[in-house]
Motif scaffolding. Structure first.
Motif, PDB file in Angstrom:
ATOM      1  N   TYR A 117       0.911  -1.180  -0.017  1.00 41.53           N
ATOM      2  CA  TYR A 117       0.076  -0.139   0.087  1.00 41.53           C
ATOM      3  C   TYR A 117       0.856   1.298   0.036  1.00 41.53           C
ATOM      4  O   TYR A 117       0.633   2.407  -0.759  1.00 41.53           O
ATOM      5  CB  TYR A 117      -1.067   0.077   1.145  1.00 41.53           C
ATOM      6  CG  TYR A 117      -1.904   1.140   1.232  1.00 41.53           C
ATOM      7  CD1 TYR A 117      -2.924   1.210   0.335  1.00 41.53           C
ATOM      8  CD2 TYR A 117      -1.640   2.408   1.898  1.00 41.53           C
ATOM      9  CE1 TYR A 117      -3.639   2.457   0.367  1.00 41.53           C
ATOM     10  CE2 TYR A 117      -2.305   3.366   2.026  1.00 41.53           C
ATOM     11  CZ  TYR A 117      -3.458   3.463   1.186  1.00 41.53           C
ATOM     12  OH  TYR A 117      -4.257   4.564   1.036  1.00 41.53           O
ATOM     13  N   ILE A 118       2.036   1.164   0.889  1.00 41.09           N
ATOM     14  CA  ILE A 118       3.014   2.465   0.918  1.00 41.09           C
ATOM     15  C   ILE A 118       3.451   2.582  -0.664  1.00 41.09           C
ATOM     16  O   ILE A 118       3.860   3.850  -0.911  1.00 41.09           O
ATOM     17  CB  ILE A 118       3.881   2.100   2.087  1.00 41.09           C
ATOM     18  CG1 ILE A 118       3.165   2.324   3.222  1.00 41.09           C
ATOM     19  CG2 ILE A 118       4.994   3.130   1.801  1.00 41.09           C
ATOM     20  CD1 ILE A 118       4.075   2.581   4.687  1.00 41.09           C
ATOM     21  N   LEU A 119       3.698   1.545  -1.001  1.00 37.40           N
ATOM     22  CA  LEU A 119       4.382   1.940  -2.652  1.00 37.40           C
ATOM     23  C   LEU A 119       3.419   2.012  -3.600  1.00 37.40           C
ATOM     24  O   LEU A 119       4.021   2.309  -4.622  1.00 37.40           O
ATOM     25  CB  LEU A 119       5.224   0.503  -3.010  1.00 37.40           C
ATOM     26  CG  LEU A 119       6.435   0.231  -2.150  1.00 37.40           C
ATOM     27  CD1 LEU A 119       6.771  -1.043  -2.118  1.00 37.40           C
ATOM     28  CD2 LEU A 119       7.552   1.404  -2.146  1.00 37.40           C
ATOM     29  N   SER A 120       2.023   2.000  -3.254  1.00 40.74           N
ATOM     30  CA  SER A 120       1.264   1.984  -4.246  1.00 40.74           C
ATOM     31  C   SER A 120       0.974   3.748  -4.547  1.00 40.74           C
ATOM     32  O   SER A 120       1.418   4.450  -3.950  1.00 40.74           O
ATOM     33  CB  SER A 120      -0.076   1.635  -3.888  1.00 40.74           C
ATOM     34  OG  SER A 120      -0.616   2.527  -2.959  1.00 40.74           O
ATOM     35  N   ALA A 121       0.275   3.898  -5.920  1.00 43.03           N
ATOM     36  CA  ALA A 121       0.044   5.440  -5.995  1.00 43.03           C
ATOM     37  C   ALA A 121      -0.743   6.216  -4.996  1.00 43.03           C
ATOM     38  O   ALA A 121      -0.283   7.438  -4.740  1.00 43.03           O
ATOM     39  CB  ALA A 121      -0.778   5.374  -7.319  1.00 43.03           C
ATOM     40  N   ASN A 122      -1.495   5.604  -4.245  1.00 47.26           N
ATOM     41  CA  ASN A 122      -2.233   6.286  -3.202  1.00 47.26           C
ATOM     42  C   ASN A 122      -1.379   6.330  -2.092  1.00 47.26           C
ATOM     43  O   ASN A 122      -1.218   7.545  -1.497  1.00 47.26           O
ATOM     44  CB  ASN A 122      -3.523   5.388  -2.561  1.00 47.26           C
ATOM     45  CG  ASN A 122      -4.739   5.361  -3.393  1.00 47.26           C
ATOM     46  OD1 ASN A 122      -4.584   6.358  -4.243  1.00 47.26           O
ATOM     47  ND2 ASN A 122      -5.637   4.594  -3.598  1.00 47.26           N
ATOM     48  N   GLY A 123      -0.807   5.618  -1.879  1.00 49.84           N
ATOM     49  CA  GLY A 123       0.245   5.552  -0.480  1.00 49.84           C
ATOM     50  C   GLY A 123       1.258   6.539  -0.829  1.00 49.84           C
ATOM     51  O   GLY A 123       1.694   7.489  -0.098  1.00 49.84           O
ATOM     52  N   GLN A 124       1.857   6.753  -2.236  1.00 53.88           N
ATOM     53  CA  GLN A 124       2.856   7.748  -2.418  1.00 53.88           C
ATOM     54  C   GLN A 124       2.319   8.981  -2.336  1.00 53.88           C
ATOM     55  O   GLN A 124       3.006  10.079  -2.044  1.00 53.88           O
ATOM     56  CB  GLN A 124       3.599   7.277  -3.777  1.00 53.88           C
ATOM     57  CG  GLN A 124       4.556   5.981  -3.665  1.00 53.88           C
ATOM     58  CD  GLN A 124       5.726   6.068  -3.054  1.00 53.88           C
ATOM     59  OE1 GLN A 124       6.253   7.014  -3.520  1.00 53.88           O
ATOM     60  NE2 GLN A 124       5.999   5.434  -2.103  1.00 53.88           N
ATOM     61  N   ALA A 125       1.074   9.290  -2.910  1.00 52.09           N
ATOM     62  CA  ALA A 125       0.522  10.592  -2.830  1.00 52.09           C
ATOM     63  C   ALA A 125       0.512  11.086  -1.409  1.00 52.09           C
ATOM     64  O   ALA A 125       0.623  12.284  -1.340  1.00 52.09           O
ATOM     65  CB  ALA A 125      -0.870  10.435  -3.574  1.00 52.09           C
ATOM     66  N   THR A 126      -0.024  10.254  -0.444  1.00 50.41           N
ATOM     67  CA  THR A 126       0.025  10.686   0.555  1.00 50.41           C
ATOM     68  C   THR A 126       1.271  10.975   1.201  1.00 50.41           C
ATOM     69  O   THR A 126       1.357  12.113   1.834  1.00 50.41           O
ATOM     70  CB  THR A 126      -0.651   9.668   1.894  1.00 50.41           C
ATOM     71  OG1 THR A 126      -1.907   9.074   1.074  1.00 50.41           O
ATOM     72  CG2 THR A 126      -0.720  10.199   3.010  1.00 50.41           C
TER      73      THR A 126
END
Lengths: 262, 274
Positions: free
Chosen positions: B250-259
């Motif tokens: 999740y942290i490496l996903s687009a959402n996680g990176q955006a946060t």
């Protein structure tokens, strides 16, 4: 010891062991070679020196300024006495970090009093004075409480008898009240000194961490835990031995004194 | 005497029953507790990510332990229960791998961070450029070299001093102004925010929305800045390996990176300038 005594001992054992085991682990984990090496580390020596000097000053100020307060609490009834009493209890129960923040916003250069001091070119945070103030704030109540309790137990008839014989109030205090309450007064000094020696939270917030200036032994132990565990263990051991010796000596002396009185 | 024994026995039984009851209550709530040890500089970003992750994964609840990276490492080495470890530099991951606590094949870099000089909004010392930090009689607060931010700070000062020959004394002069080496980088920020320090050096990600309007920044150019890598890895003794894996993904996903970038961290994909 009688049977009940043995039962009591058995019941006391779990907590006693729990208190002793971590201290024993600390002693067993530290090698004497490490102690010698780290003792010659100048930052360790600085921390020990700073701790001893600042705590002695704290204890001295506490005795001078705290004795009249303790006597007042023990001997006079006045409006707001309960509030004063609670005020003195507060630093004992507050987390030291709260004390540190409170001191910073009071005596910091943007603080309540600190701003005026700053205009006089006096800045307290990050100095040895801040170290002492932090210790004074968290540790002095121990002396005040103990001394006040001691003064309160002195038999008033003895003081009145001295007064009838023409002794001045200050002579009565020095020759009657103080000697009779000495165990409580001396015990209070030791408690204050020991608490000041262990003070960490208020110091790191209000005085910061600078080796040789504001890094006391507890701060050096904390930072050592993050960099060099040997330094932390050695300092912890020294702190432990120092505290143990002083507490044991004073308790021993007091017991002998009380025995003499009886 | 007999009565007392019965009473004690009864109390003990009652105690056990309550404990068992609590355990089964925790069991019926079917979320598994994922324990994440993370550097204090990640606190704001990770808390936001944890909320999003919990919402997206009804079977997992993330619990954090935020502290200085070195302190987290010590706790892990001493056997603290942990599923995911995210310190502020590679050094702590390597040490945890060496002590056989962390799975070396799971290590990934998920973000970068950079340093920035901060001064109080009411900038009494009148600091405007990096050179001003070397002026005498300032009160500068830095992170201690025990934590990554402190090591990066020293590295920045070294780079600046190596730059032009006129700046050779820069590091020495700045260090003369230091009044405290704080045990974590957030404490540096706090002392600048309340105005007790004239300047401090923190990560860009440390400056939250609340504090942003109470300080001013003096940026450090890329050529002098030290870009910190944030690694993340799974514990060898992870209780919930699958959940831990999903958290890292999740942290490496687009959402996680955006946060993460919302909180001032540079995304993992961005090239780390050296």
């Amino acid at each position: 010891m009688d049977r009940a005594g043995w039962m009591l001992l058995l019941a006391s054992l779990p907590l006693l062991l729990f208190l002793a085991v971590p201290l024993l682990a600390l002693i067993l984990r530290t090698s004497s070679g490490d102690v010698l090496i780290t003792l010659f580390d100048s930052s360790v020596a600085d921390a020990i020196k700073l701790s001893i000097v600042t705590t002695l000053i704290t204890a001295g100020i506490t005795v001078c300024a705290g004795t009249p307060l303790a006597y007042l609490l023990a001997r006079r009834k006045f409006i707001g006495r309960t509030i004063v009493d609670v005020l003195i209890d507060l630093p004992i129960v507050l987390p030291p970090s709260v004390a540190g923040i409170a001191l910073l916003i009071a005596f910091g250069r943007r603080g309540l009093l600190g701003a005026a001091l700053h205009n006089l070119q006096v800045d307290i945070p990050f100095t040895e004075i801040a170290v002492i103030l932090a210790q004074l704030f968290v540790a002095s109540p121990f002396f005040i409480k103990s001394a006040a309790a001691g003064f309160a137990t002195v038999d008033r008839d003895l003081e009145q008898a001295a007064a009838i014989d023409g002794a001045s109030p200050s002579k009565i205090f020095w020759t009657v009240t103080l000697p009779l309450s000495l165990p409580s007064v001396a015990g209070g000094v030791v408690m204050t000194w020991a608490r000041a020696l262990g003070e960490f939270g208020a110091t790191i917030i209000f005085a910061g961490n600078f080796p040789g200036r504001t890094q006391t032994m507890p701060l050096a132990i904390y930072m050592g835990f993050e960099i060099d565990l040997r330094v932390a263990l050695t300092l912890a051991l020294i702190l432990l031995i120092l505290s143990f010796l002083i507490l044991a000596t004073v308790k021993g002396l007091l017991r002998r004194r009380i025995a003499l009185f009886n | 005497m007999v009565d007392r024994k019965i009473l004690i026995g009864f109390t003990l039984i009652l105690g056990f029953m309550t404990a068992r009851h609590q355990m089964s209550a925790a069991h019926t709530e079917k979320r598994v507790e994922l324990i994440v040890f993370a550097a204090s500089s990640l606190a704001d970003a990770f808390q936001a990510i944890g909320r999003d992750f919990d919402t997206a994964n009804q079977d997992i609840h993330v619990t954090y332990n935020f502290a200085g990276s070195q302190q987290l490492l010590q706790q892990i080495v001493q056997g603290a229960p942990v599923d995911v470890f995210a310190p502020a530099s590679r050094k702590q991951i390597d040490a945890a791998v060496a002590s056989d606590q962390i799975d070396s094949s799971s290590v990934e870099t998920f973000a970068h961070n950079r340093l920035v000089v901060i001064v109080p909004k009411k900038n009494d010392a009148g600091l405007k450029s990096l050179h001003d930090l070397a002026r005498p009689n300032l009160k500068i607060v830095l992170a201690d070299k025990a934590v990554p931010a402190g090591q990066y700070t020293v590295e920045f000062l070294d780079r600046f001093s190596r730059g032009r020959s006129a700046d050779k004394q820069f590091k020495e002069d700045v260090l003369k102004n230091v009044v405290s080496y704080e045990e974590n980088v957030r404490a540096v920020l706090s002392k600048v925010v309340i105005g007790e320090a004239d300047a401090g050096i923190v990560y860009t990600s440390d400056i939250s929305r609340d504090t942003a309007h109470r300080i001013d920044r003096i940026s450090i150019p890329d050529s002098l800045n030290v870009i910190g890598d944030y690694p993340i890895a799974l514990s060898k003794n992870a209780k919930h390996r699958d959940a831990a894996q999903r958290f890292v993904e999740y942290i490496l996903s687009a959402n996680g990176q955006a946060t993460l970038s919302e909180f001032g961290l540079l995304p993992a994909a961005a090239p780390a300038k050296r």
